[in-house]
Design a protein around this motif. Structure first.
Motif, PDB file in Angstrom:
ATOM      1  N   THR A  22      13.713-100.841  17.449  1.00  0.00           N
ATOM      2  CA  THR A  22      13.555 -99.444  17.025  1.00  0.00           C
ATOM      3  C   THR A  22      14.392 -98.553  17.941  1.00  0.00           C
ATOM      4  N   THR A  23      14.921 -97.482  17.369  1.00  0.00           N
ATOM      5  CA  THR A  23      15.771 -96.597  18.178  1.00  0.00           C
ATOM      6  C   THR A  23      14.944 -95.837  19.221  1.00  0.00           C
ATOM      7  N   PHE A  24      13.615 -95.773  19.018  1.00  0.00           N
ATOM      8  CA  PHE A  24      12.733 -95.143  20.010  1.00  0.00           C
ATOM      9  C   PHE A  24      12.584 -96.016  21.263  1.00  0.00           C
ATOM     10  N   TYR A  56       2.338-106.470   5.431  1.00  0.00           N
ATOM     11  CA  TYR A  56       3.776-106.561   5.688  1.00  0.00           C
ATOM     12  C   TYR A  56       4.427-105.183   5.638  1.00  0.00           C
ATOM     13  N   LEU A  57       5.541-105.114   6.312  1.00  0.00           N
ATOM     14  CA  LEU A  57       6.315-103.873   6.346  1.00  0.00           C
ATOM     15  C   LEU A  57       7.790-104.247   6.257  1.00  0.00           C
ATOM     16  N   VAL A  58       8.513-103.522   5.401  1.00  0.00           N
ATOM     17  CA  VAL A  58       9.954-103.754   5.321  1.00  0.00           C
ATOM     18  C   VAL A  58      10.633-102.696   6.170  1.00  0.00           C
ATOM     19  N   GLY A  60      14.468-101.206   7.997  1.00  0.00           N
ATOM     20  CA  GLY A  60      15.920-101.254   7.983  1.00  0.00           C
ATOM     21  C   GLY A  60      16.423-101.244   9.412  1.00  0.00           C
ATOM     22  N   ASN A  61      16.876-100.074   9.844  1.00  0.00           N
ATOM     23  CA  ASN A  61      17.454 -99.988  11.190  1.00  0.00           C
ATOM     24  C   ASN A  61      16.459 -99.505  12.249  1.00  0.00           C
ATOM     25  N   GLY A  62      15.226 -99.251  11.851  1.00  0.00           N
ATOM     26  CA  GLY A  62      14.202 -98.861  12.827  1.00  0.00           C
ATOM     27  C   GLY A  62      14.448 -97.504  13.461  1.00  0.00           C
ATOM     28  N   SER A  63      15.126 -96.603  12.747  1.00  0.00           N
ATOM     29  CA  SER A  63      15.462 -95.312  13.365  1.00  0.00           C
ATOM     30  C   SER A  63      14.476 -94.204  13.000  1.00  0.00           C
ATOM     31  N   GLY A 126      20.455 -94.625  10.019  1.00  0.00           N
ATOM     32  CA  GLY A 126      19.568 -95.513   9.270  1.00  0.00           C
ATOM     33  C   GLY A 126      20.306 -96.434   8.335  1.00  0.00           C
ATOM     34  N   SER A 127      19.543 -97.358   7.755  1.00  0.00           N
ATOM     35  CA  SER A 127      20.075 -98.202   6.678  1.00  0.00           C
ATOM     36  C   SER A 127      19.896 -97.435   5.369  1.00  0.00           C
ATOM     37  N   LEU A 128      20.543 -97.949   4.322  1.00  0.00           N
ATOM     38  CA  LEU A 128      20.414 -97.292   3.030  1.00  0.00           C
ATOM     39  C   LEU A 128      18.971 -97.370   2.516  1.00  0.00           C
ATOM     40  N   ASN A 135      14.234 -90.345   1.741  1.00  0.00           N
ATOM     41  CA  ASN A 135      15.122 -89.303   1.208  1.00  0.00           C
ATOM     42  C   ASN A 135      15.767 -88.535   2.368  1.00  0.00           C
ATOM     43  N   ALA A 136      16.484 -89.292   3.179  1.00  0.00           N
ATOM     44  CA  ALA A 136      17.108 -88.726   4.383  1.00  0.00           C
ATOM     45  C   ALA A 136      18.073 -87.602   4.008  1.00  0.00           C
ATOM     46  N   GLY A 137      18.154 -86.610   4.866  1.00  0.00           N
ATOM     47  CA  GLY A 137      19.044 -85.487   4.594  1.00  0.00           C
ATOM     48  C   GLY A 137      19.403 -84.718   5.851  1.00  0.00           C
ATOM     49  N   VAL A 175       9.329 -92.347  -4.119  1.00  0.00           N
ATOM     50  CA  VAL A 175       8.314 -93.217  -4.713  1.00  0.00           C
ATOM     51  C   VAL A 175       8.047 -94.443  -3.839  1.00  0.00           C
ATOM     52  N   VAL A 176       9.035 -94.811  -3.022  1.00  0.00           N
ATOM     53  CA  VAL A 176       8.895 -95.983  -2.148  1.00  0.00           C
ATOM     54  C   VAL A 176       7.673 -95.825  -1.246  1.00  0.00           C
ATOM     55  N   GLN A 177       7.435 -94.613  -0.791  1.00  0.00           N
ATOM     56  CA  GLN A 177       6.280 -94.370   0.081  1.00  0.00           C
ATOM     57  C   GLN A 177       4.971 -94.422  -0.708  1.00  0.00           C
ATOM     58  N   ILE A 182      10.156-102.159  -2.536  1.00  0.00           N
ATOM     59  CA  ILE A 182      11.272-102.454  -1.630  1.00  0.00           C
ATOM     60  C   ILE A 182      12.586-102.057  -2.291  1.00  0.00           C
ATOM     61  N   VAL A 183      13.395-101.321  -1.569  1.00  0.00           N
ATOM     62  CA  VAL A 183      14.715-100.935  -2.066  1.00  0.00           C
ATOM     63  C   VAL A 183      15.653-102.113  -1.837  1.00  0.00           C
ATOM     64  N   LEU A 184      16.315-102.547  -2.911  1.00  0.00           N
ATOM     65  CA  LEU A 184      17.258-103.668  -2.778  1.00  0.00           C
ATOM     66  C   LEU A 184      18.702-103.184  -2.755  1.00  0.00           C
ATOM     67  N   SER A 219      15.312 -92.131  20.657  1.00  0.00           N
ATOM     68  CA  SER A 219      14.391 -91.279  19.891  1.00  0.00           C
ATOM     69  C   SER A 219      14.334 -91.795  18.463  1.00  0.00           C
ATOM     70  N   ALA A 220      13.566 -91.099  17.622  1.00  0.00           N
ATOM     71  CA  ALA A 220      13.588 -91.413  16.189  1.00  0.00           C
ATOM     72  C   ALA A 220      14.047 -90.174  15.433  1.00  0.00           C
ATOM     73  N   GLY A 221      14.892 -89.375  16.063  1.00  0.00           N
ATOM     74  CA  GLY A 221      15.378 -88.150  15.415  1.00  0.00           C
ATOM     75  C   GLY A 221      14.288 -87.086  15.430  1.00  0.00           C
TER      76      GLY A 221
HETATM   77  C1  FAD Z   1      19.396 -89.666  16.585  1.00  0.00           C
HETATM   78  C2  FAD Z   1      18.742 -89.645  15.238  1.00  0.00           C
HETATM   79  C3  FAD Z   1      19.112 -88.676  14.315  1.00  0.00           C
HETATM   80  C4  FAD Z   1      18.513 -88.650  13.043  1.00  0.00           C
HETATM   81  N1  FAD Z   1      18.900 -87.682  12.163  1.00  0.00           N
HETATM   82  C5  FAD Z   1      18.337 -87.653  10.926  1.00  0.00           C
HETATM   83  C6  FAD Z   1      18.737 -86.661   9.984  1.00  0.00           C
HETATM   84  O1  FAD Z   1      19.599 -85.829  10.225  1.00  0.00           O
HETATM   85  N2  FAD Z   1      18.128 -86.664   8.770  1.00  0.00           N
HETATM   86  C7  FAD Z   1      17.171 -87.587   8.430  1.00  0.00           C
HETATM   87  O2  FAD Z   1      16.658 -87.555   7.296  1.00  0.00           O
HETATM   88  N3  FAD Z   1      16.762 -88.539   9.319  1.00  0.00           N
HETATM   89  C8  FAD Z   1      17.331 -88.584  10.541  1.00  0.00           C
HETATM   90  N4  FAD Z   1      16.935 -89.550  11.437  1.00  0.00           N
HETATM   91  C9  FAD Z   1      15.835 -90.475  11.083  1.00  0.00           C
HETATM   92  C10 FAD Z   1      16.291 -91.808  10.427  1.00  0.00           C
HETATM   93  O3  FAD Z   1      17.608 -92.146  10.803  1.00  0.00           O
HETATM   94  C11 FAD Z   1      16.206 -91.731   8.902  1.00  0.00           C
HETATM   95  O4  FAD Z   1      14.883 -91.485   8.453  1.00  0.00           O
HETATM   96  C12 FAD Z   1      16.696 -93.042   8.247  1.00  0.00           C
HETATM   97  O5  FAD Z   1      16.838 -92.843   6.877  1.00  0.00           O
HETATM   98  C13 FAD Z   1      15.747 -94.225   8.482  1.00  0.00           C
HETATM   99  O6  FAD Z   1      16.411 -95.402   8.059  1.00  0.00           O
HETATM  100  P1  FAD Z   1      16.074 -96.804   8.750  1.00  0.00           P
HETATM  101  O7  FAD Z   1      16.833 -97.867   8.024  1.00  0.00           O
HETATM  102  O8  FAD Z   1      16.281 -96.727  10.200  1.00  0.00           O
HETATM  103  O9  FAD Z   1      14.532 -96.931   8.382  1.00  0.00           O
HETATM  104  P2  FAD Z   1      13.368 -97.567   9.255  1.00  0.00           P
HETATM  105  O10 FAD Z   1      13.130 -96.710  10.453  1.00  0.00           O
HETATM  106  O11 FAD Z   1      13.620 -99.005   9.472  1.00  0.00           O
HETATM  107  O12 FAD Z   1      12.151 -97.355   8.239  1.00  0.00           O
HETATM  108  C14 FAD Z   1      11.730 -96.062   7.889  1.00  0.00           C
HETATM  109  C15 FAD Z   1      10.824 -96.161   6.659  1.00  0.00           C
HETATM  110  O13 FAD Z   1      11.578 -96.653   5.553  1.00  0.00           O
HETATM  111  C16 FAD Z   1      10.989 -97.851   5.046  1.00  0.00           C
HETATM  112  N5  FAD Z   1      12.076 -98.750   4.619  1.00  0.00           N
HETATM  113  C17 FAD Z   1      13.177 -99.117   5.327  1.00  0.00           C
HETATM  114  N6  FAD Z   1      13.955 -99.920   4.589  1.00  0.00           N
HETATM  115  C18 FAD Z   1      13.329-100.083   3.398  1.00  0.00           C
HETATM  116  C19 FAD Z   1      13.623-100.803   2.200  1.00  0.00           C
HETATM  117  N7  FAD Z   1      14.735-101.538   2.046  1.00  0.00           N
HETATM  118  N8  FAD Z   1      12.745-100.733   1.167  1.00  0.00           N
HETATM  119  C20 FAD Z   1      11.615 -99.986   1.278  1.00  0.00           C
HETATM  120  N9  FAD Z   1      11.284 -99.282   2.372  1.00  0.00           N
HETATM  121  C21 FAD Z   1      12.135 -99.337   3.421  1.00  0.00           C
HETATM  122  C22 FAD Z   1      10.156 -98.419   6.183  1.00  0.00           C
HETATM  123  O14 FAD Z   1       9.096 -99.227   5.698  1.00  0.00           O
HETATM  124  C23 FAD Z   1       9.663 -97.135   6.856  1.00  0.00           C
HETATM  125  O15 FAD Z   1       8.546 -96.610   6.184  1.00  0.00           O
HETATM  126  C24 FAD Z   1      17.512 -89.603  12.710  1.00  0.00           C
HETATM  127  C25 FAD Z   1      17.148 -90.585  13.651  1.00  0.00           C
HETATM  128  C26 FAD Z   1      17.760 -90.612  14.892  1.00  0.00           C
HETATM  129  C27 FAD Z   1      17.362 -91.690  15.874  1.00  0.00           C
END
Ligand code: FAD
Length: 299
Positions: A22-24, A56-58, A60-63, A126-128, A135-137, A175-177, A182-184, A219-221
């Motif tokens: 995890t990035t934290f 279980y928990l899926v 991606g990049n743990g961010s 993060g991962s896609l 719904n990252a933005g 809807v994933v939440q 699982i997003v493929l 951190s986790a953002g």
């Molecule tokens: C320095 C920093 C800056 C950031 N800036 C932003 C920003 O500007 N905007 C923003 O929105 N976020 C930001 N973030 C937070 C983070 O990067 C996003 O939320 C990112 O989209 C999370 O992706 P991840 O792959 O790391 O997910 P994870 O942390 O691995 O998981 C997050 C959630 O998504 C679920 N998940 C992951 N992959 C899947 C999958 N394939 N199918 C179903 N569920 C899944 C997990 O179960 C969990 O609930 C930031 C984080 C950091 C550390």
């Protein structure tokens, strides 16, 4: 156990410290940390979890994850580089990418092919799959603006294509939440853009992040969601909480919206800072801050 018939030994980790993933840089051990490389493996592993009633928990990049110090009693499935394929069709302005692909990589690929719409994602680590789940933005853009459809594995183990409407995107929500699916992979619909302009904008956004965000710390953002009509960071700063610390966790002095790990923070430290911030902001401004980071495991 059957697990070893489903996955090669080198993809099975027992008692894996989640602070490594995890990035934290926080979090106890996952009972099983599994790294599938095919959709069939994911399906089989989910079936196994159901049979043995293992949570279980899926990931991606743990961010965006805060894992408790007592770890995760169950299975964490990590979608990694085997799910990182990105296909670009410049003619139809479409990209198809798998859930494990890094958002920044997809953004780069789009710009390389003069496709616009993903520049906002520059610097989101993060991962896609995580980006769609959350719904990252940033900077006025969000993943929902460019998603056309999403290939999903439902909780019942069925593969389905969800339209953008079916994704039920909202602010840091999808809807994933709701359905723990699982997003493929994801199909994006983009616009024509100018390659040089896109890269220049990306450089500008990277510089802006570096200047404003404490990227030098784990951190986790943003820890909290943006409350309607306010900015979380500003409310926290105006509540006099800049630099507030418990153990190794601290409200960043550079950007109060971030809680950072200054070294050796535990999940309990982070949660203690979060609670204090929520309580103080509520007292001073009457606003309840809602966590953006996702909690997993035992605290
Ligand atoms: C320095 C920093 C800056 C950031 N800036 C932003 C920003 O500007 N905007 C923003 O929105 N976020 C930001 N973030 C937070 C983070 O990067 C996003 O939320 C990112 O989209 C999370 O992706 P991840 O792959 O790391 O997910 P994870 O942390 O691995 O998981 C997050 C959630 O998504 C679920 N998940 C992951 N992959 C899947 C999958 N394939 N199918 C179903 N569920 C899944 C997990 O179960 C969990 O609930 C930031 C984080 C950091 C550390």
């Amino acid at each position: 156990m059957e697990l070893r018939q489903l996955l090669p030994e080198e993809r099975i980790y027992c008692g894996e410290p989640m602070k490594e993933h995890t990035t934290f840089r926080v979090g106890g051990k996952a009972e099983y940390f599994l790294v599938p490389s095919t959709v069939e493996e994911i399906e089989a592993l989910i079936r196994l979890c159901k049979t043995y009633q293992l949570p279980y928990l899926v990931m991606g990049n743990g961010s965006n994850l805060l894992v408790g110090d007592k770890g995760f009693d169950g299975v964490i499935l990590r979608l990694g580089k085997e799910f990182g394929k990105i296909e670009v069709d410049g003619r139809t302005r479409r990209i198809k990418a798998q859930a494990g692909a890094l958002l920044t990589k997809i953004t780069q690929e789009a710009a390389e092919h003069s496709l616009s719409g993903l520049v906002f994602a520059t610097g989101i680590p993060g991962s896609l799959g995580g980006a769609v789940a959350m719904n990252a933005g940033a900077y006025g853009g969000e993943i929902s603006h460019v998603v056309e459809s999403v290939q999903i594995l439902t909780v019942d183990g069925e593969q389905k294509v969800f339209t953008k409407q079916e994704m039920n995107f909202g602010y840091r929500h999808s809807v994933v939440q709701e359905q723990s699916c699982i997003v493929l992979s994801v199909d994006f619909s983009l616009e024509d853009g100018d390659r040089e302009e896109l890269f220049s904008k990306m450089r500008e956004l990277s510089a802006r992040r570096k200047e404003k965000q404490p990227l030098e710390y784990a951190s986790a953002g943003s820890t909290f969601k943006r409350p309607e009509g306010y900015f979380a960071g500003k409310l926290i700063m105006e509540s006099g909480l800049s630099g507030y610390r418990v153990g190794g966790a601290q409200v960043s002095e550079k950007h109060c919206g971030f809680i950072v790990n200054t070294g050796g923070a535990t999940a309990a430290d982070v949660v203690a800072v979060m609670r204090h911030v929520q309580k103080t902001v509520m007292e001073k401004h009457g606003v309840m801050l809602e966590p953006e980071v996702r909690f997993a495991g035992r605290f």
